[in-house]
Scaffold this active site. Structure first.
Site, PDB file in Angstrom:
ATOM      1  N   SER A  93       3.557 -12.447  -8.535  1.00  0.00           N
ATOM      2  CA  SER A  93       3.937 -13.050  -9.943  1.00  0.00           C
ATOM      3  C   SER A  93       5.319 -12.960 -10.136  1.00  0.00           C
ATOM      4  O   SER A  93       6.230 -12.663  -9.333  1.00  0.00           O
ATOM      5  CB  SER A  93       3.458 -11.724 -10.875  1.00  0.00           C
ATOM      6  OG  SER A  93       3.815 -10.625 -10.340  1.00  0.00           O
ATOM      7  N   ASP A  94       5.726 -13.727 -11.248  1.00  0.00           N
ATOM      8  CA  ASP A  94       7.309 -13.612 -11.497  1.00  0.00           C
ATOM      9  C   ASP A  94       7.679 -13.374 -13.023  1.00  0.00           C
ATOM     10  O   ASP A  94       6.615 -13.711 -13.870  1.00  0.00           O
ATOM     11  CB  ASP A  94       7.952 -14.878 -11.044  1.00  0.00           C
ATOM     12  CG  ASP A  94       9.274 -14.750 -11.202  1.00  0.00           C
ATOM     13  OD1 ASP A  94       9.993 -14.383  -9.967  1.00  0.00           O
ATOM     14  OD2 ASP A  94      10.043 -15.334 -12.117  1.00  0.00           O
ATOM     15  N   THR A  95       8.396 -12.438 -13.447  1.00  0.00           N
ATOM     16  CA  THR A  95       8.920 -12.287 -14.898  1.00  0.00           C
ATOM     17  C   THR A  95      10.324 -12.734 -15.049  1.00  0.00           C
ATOM     18  O   THR A  95      11.132 -12.557 -14.253  1.00  0.00           O
ATOM     19  CB  THR A  95       8.614 -10.734 -15.015  1.00  0.00           C
ATOM     20  OG1 THR A  95       7.168 -10.463 -14.899  1.00  0.00           O
ATOM     21  CG2 THR A  95       9.039 -10.627 -16.362  1.00  0.00           C
ATOM     22  N   SER A 129       4.423 -15.029 -15.380  1.00  0.00           N
ATOM     23  CA  SER A 129       3.146 -15.820 -14.612  1.00  0.00           C
ATOM     24  C   SER A 129       2.855 -14.950 -13.412  1.00  0.00           C
ATOM     25  O   SER A 129       3.470 -14.189 -12.570  1.00  0.00           O
ATOM     26  CB  SER A 129       3.730 -17.208 -13.995  1.00  0.00           C
ATOM     27  OG  SER A 129       4.307 -18.101 -15.169  1.00  0.00           O
TER      28      SER A 129
END
Length: 195
Positions: free
Chosen positions: A76-78, A113
């Site tokens: 994931s990435d924020t 995501s």
């Protein structure tokens, strides 16, 4: 609940984030942590969720060819998206101060995501949460930086920390998403795997 349903799978969380690891524990999932160093660089023309989708998939693709039949890799990435700009982790204290000053008395979006990768396929989704800050005084920003050192956090803050208690006026959308993982969507995806 999910633990039994996912008994034939091995979940791999590719994240060093203690918050994301805690979410998986709190969801009562069996999982292992596998980490790889990935240079998080994205094409400059990407905007908003296109950035986080790209980076989540970039992290997953680092494991290409290494997954067994029953393994599900989760990356994931924020980012914080504000004034048409992606705010990642601050470079230093000065950068963190400037970021928080820009978020003061304004609404920004937190975009996360999540990518699920198996031997056969890759699925990616994203979640957007709107966060509105009260006016943050310079003293409050400095206090937060001195005591909480949020240099590992996108947008230079953790909503679950002091700044979230005193500074956040309103939140629209998933709270856990602001912490780096839309847990309800992750649960939903895993719950519907074989449907």
């Amino acid at each position: 609940m999910l633990r039994h349903k996912l008994a034939q799978y091995s979940l791999i969380l590719a994240s060093g984030s203690p918050r994301r690891q805690q979410f998986f524990k709190d969801l009562d999932l069996d999982f292992e942590i596998r980490l790889k160093e990935v240079e998080e660089i994205y094409p400059p023309e990407l905007k908003a969720e296109a950035i986080t989708n790209y980076l989540a998939e970039l992290k997953a693709n680092a494991f290409e060819g290494e997954l067994n039949d029953n393994e599900i890799l989760i990356t994931s990435d924020t980012i914080v998206w504000h004034n048409n700009t992606a705010l990642g982790k601050p470079k230093d204290e000065q950068d963190a101060f400037a970021i928080l000053k820009s978020l003061s008395n304004a609404t920004h979006e937190v975009i996360t995501s999540v990518c699920f990768k198996t031997k056969e396929k890759t699925d990616t989704f994203f979640e957007v949460t709107k966060v509105t800050f009260n006016t943050l005084s310079d003293e409050a920003i400095q206090y937060y930086l001195d005591h909480y050192k949020p240099y590992d956090k996108a947008g230079a803050y953790g909503i679950q920390e002091w700044i979230g208690f005193v500074g956040v006026a309103k939140i629209e959308g998933s709270y856990t998403n602001v912490m780096g993982m839309p847990t309800d969507k992750v649960f939903d995806y895993l719950n519907n795997l074989d449907n």
